[in-house]
Write an enzyme that holds these catalytic residues in place. Structure first.
Site, short mmCIF file in Angstrom:
data_model
loop_
_atom_site.label_atom_id
_atom_site.label_comp_id
_atom_site.label_asym_id
_atom_site.label_seq_id
_atom_site.Cartn_x
_atom_site.Cartn_y
_atom_site.Cartn_z
N GLY A 93 39.47 40.11 40.21
CA GLY A 93 38.54 40.34 41.48
C GLY A 93 37.79 41.69 41.76
O GLY A 93 36.95 41.32 42.67
N GLU A 117 45.89 33.23 41.27
CA GLU A 117 44.31 34.18 42.00
C GLU A 117 44.70 34.29 43.59
O GLU A 117 43.93 34.96 44.44
CB GLU A 117 43.28 33.50 41.40
CG GLU A 117 41.59 33.81 42.60
CD GLU A 117 40.55 33.05 41.83
OE1 GLU A 117 40.16 33.25 42.39
OE2 GLU A 117 40.98 32.52 40.70
N HIS A 138 43.82 38.59 37.45
CA HIS A 138 42.12 37.59 37.39
C HIS A 138 42.04 39.00 38.19
O HIS A 138 42.59 39.88 38.94
CB HIS A 138 42.86 36.82 38.97
CG HIS A 138 41.34 36.55 39.51
ND1 HIS A 138 40.97 36.91 40.46
CD2 HIS A 138 40.42 35.54 39.16
CE1 HIS A 138 40.21 36.13 41.17
NE2 HIS A 138 39.34 35.82 39.98
N ASP A 183 45.91 39.85 41.05
CA ASP A 183 45.43 40.28 41.39
C ASP A 183 45.71 41.54 42.04
O ASP A 183 45.94 40.99 43.45
CB ASP A 183 44.18 39.25 41.44
CG ASP A 183 43.20 40.28 42.24
OD1 ASP A 183 42.85 41.56 42.35
OD2 ASP A 183 42.04 39.55 41.89
N ASP A 216 39.63 26.47 33.90
CA ASP A 216 40.11 26.61 35.16
C ASP A 216 39.43 25.64 36.24
O ASP A 216 38.58 25.68 36.47
CB ASP A 216 39.10 27.98 35.43
CG ASP A 216 39.38 28.95 37.21
OD1 ASP A 216 40.59 28.51 37.66
OD2 ASP A 216 38.84 30.05 37.44
N TYR A 272 28.38 37.83 45.73
CA TYR A 272 30.41 38.70 45.64
C TYR A 272 29.87 39.93 46.31
O TYR A 272 28.78 41.26 46.32
CB TYR A 272 30.14 39.63 43.89
CG TYR A 272 30.51 38.30 43.42
CD1 TYR A 272 30.86 37.42 42.98
CD2 TYR A 272 31.08 39.02 41.94
CE1 TYR A 272 31.26 36.41 41.96
CE2 TYR A 272 31.68 38.34 40.26
CZ TYR A 272 31.98 37.12 41.06
OH TYR A 272 32.36 36.38 40.04
N GLU A 320 44.17 26.35 34.26
CA GLU A 320 44.59 27.93 35.40
C GLU A 320 43.88 26.79 37.04
O GLU A 320 43.09 26.00 37.07
CB GLU A 320 43.72 28.60 35.02
CG GLU A 320 43.66 30.05 36.47
CD GLU A 320 42.46 31.00 35.76
OE1 GLU A 320 42.03 31.61 36.93
OE2 GLU A 320 42.08 30.82 35.12
N LYS A 328 35.13 27.15 33.80
CA LYS A 328 35.44 25.81 34.89
C LYS A 328 34.74 24.95 34.43
O LYS A 328 34.23 24.47 34.01
CB LYS A 328 34.56 26.37 35.99
CG LYS A 328 33.75 28.20 36.11
CD LYS A 328 35.60 28.35 36.49
CE LYS A 328 35.38 30.01 36.49
NZ LYS A 328 36.84 30.81 37.72
#
Length: 418
Positions: free
Chosen positions: A353, A301, A351, A324, A248, A34, A274, A219
């Protein structure tokens, strides 16, 4: 009106944060770091502001380079004057004749514009001494629309229509302001990363239930489809029949696979599935949204700008709008998409971020000022310790931030840019 701070220095900062093993992984992003491409503004009266956009490591420096180029027109501008016509300013920046060739209005240059724009809104709120949600709510409809670039939306959302839409909800605002005290509900994404084994998903889900969460995202999109189905059933069993589940796929499936997997997952009664296929494939989303009803499609997203959102919204390609403000061109374009969605009757569930830092302000505005229904806001805590004023989530609910600004200031950033 307070005195207007003038921007005297702009710095782009490449901030990277390693994650714990398995955190942040999904079907296509298997080794994320990240990272935040940061715009840091300083003013002639010793104010400072922060804007961010999220990347996953490699490429963060490219966004910082684009920030350094695109932000030049802000130097010397007084923040009140700048924001009075920010829609025109952001259009000018986005249409830089050289940088536009690299988009237009998508990719690295658009992420840079997100970071720049978010810093401007942070500075504006700080200059007025209020949290961003309050700043936005205190603007007149005309002032709010003045911050937006509505170009290419004229057939759906002309300027006067946007003003009228905001004005039409003003009389009933008091009915919705209770959200400021009760807080905005969240859902937990961090229980279900792709690389987590079954035991970890179970344990994290139990902890999240104990912390007050009742909605969870898992996920999917594994190479082994049976793994997805098994893990989805496991989550339903662990979370309980009353829990809200979302799945997702992070764009992994082609349309035939998405059709098959969505139908198999539908027995678990997910609220949405998603990013079920490639984010640019409008017609695949249209076909899928019709075929898997009543299960809903969520996307956004990786929908890069308001124009593409317009086409998805008008075509029936999605049910939940995951705008987002760190993927679009910042707060301004997020609000534009929110207005579009409200006009066309679709809910906005961002979303995050930004790890929910900025969006906690924006969902409050959406509900109070635009009449968007209260759904929930994604919660991902992995960067929490790096924010000066981290989002406060208690009992599964985002508590309303009170500090001036957009909640984007980062710990130790001043050391780096000094």
């Amino acid at each position: 009106m307070p005195g207007s701070s003038a921007i005297t220095r702009i710095t782009a900062v490449d901030m990277r944060y390693p994650l714990p093993p398995g955190a942040g992984t999904d079907a296509v992003h298997t080794n994320p770091e990240y990272s935040l491409a940061v715009t840091h503004l300083e003013t002639d009266d010793a104010q400072s502001a922060t804007g961010i956009t999220l990347t996953l490591g490699e490429g963060n420096r490219l966004v910082c380079n684009a920030i350094e180029i695109l932000a030049r027109p802000l130097l010397g501008r007084a923040i009140e004057d700048l924001m009075a016509d920010f829609g025109s300013v952001s259009r000018q920046i986005a249409n830089d004749s050289a940088m536009r060739w690299l988009g237009p209005h998508k990719g690295v240059v658009h992420l840079a514009l997100a970071s720049i724009t978010n810093a401007c809104f942070d500075l504006w709120a700080k200059a007025r001494g209020v949290p961003l949600w309050r700043l936005l709510l205190e603007l007149t409809p005309e002032e709010l629309v003045g911050t937006l670039d509505l170009s290419y939306l004229e057939e759906v959302l002309p300027r006067q229509c946007a003003i009228d839409l905001i004005r039409s909800h003003q009389v009933s605002r008091a009915e919705r302001e209770g959200i400021l005290k009760s807080g905005y509900p969240g859902y937990d994404t961090s229980i279900g990363w792709m690389a987590y084994d079954d035991d970890k998903v179970r344990e994290l889900t139990k902890r999240a239930l104990a912390r007050g969460f009742s909605a969870f995202k898992l996920k999917v999109g594994s190479a082994d489809e049976s793994r997805d189905i098994r893990r989805a059933h496991m989550l339903r069993e662990c979370a309980g029949d009353s829990a809200t589940l979302m799945f997702d796929a992070n764009q992994q499936w082609n349309l035939p696979t998405a059709m098959r997997m969505c139908r198999d997952l539908a027995v678990l009664r997910p609220l949405w599935i998603e990013e079920p296929t490639h984010p640019d494939d409008l017609m695949a989303h249209v076909e899928l949204a019709s075929a898997i009803a009543p299960v809903k499609v969520a996307a956004g997203e990786h929908i890069p700008n308001r124009v593409v959102f317009k086409n998805f919204l008008r075509s029936g390609a999605m049910h939940y709008v995951q705008a987002d403000a760190t993927r679009l061109a910042g707060v301004s374009e997020f609000l534009t998409v929110s207005l579009l969605a409200r006009r066309l009757g679709l809910p906005v569930v961002p979303h995050v971020g930004d790890m929910g830092q900025l969006h906690q302000h924006l969902v409050l505005f959406n509900h109070i000022a635009l009449g968007h229904e209260v759904n929930f806001l994604e919660h991902i805590p992995h960067l929490r310790q790096h924010f000066v004023h981290p989002a406060q989530v208690e009992g599964g609910v985002y508590r309303t931030p009170q500090e001036p600004g957009a909640s984007l200031d980062l710990v130790n950033l001043s050391v780096i840019v000094a």
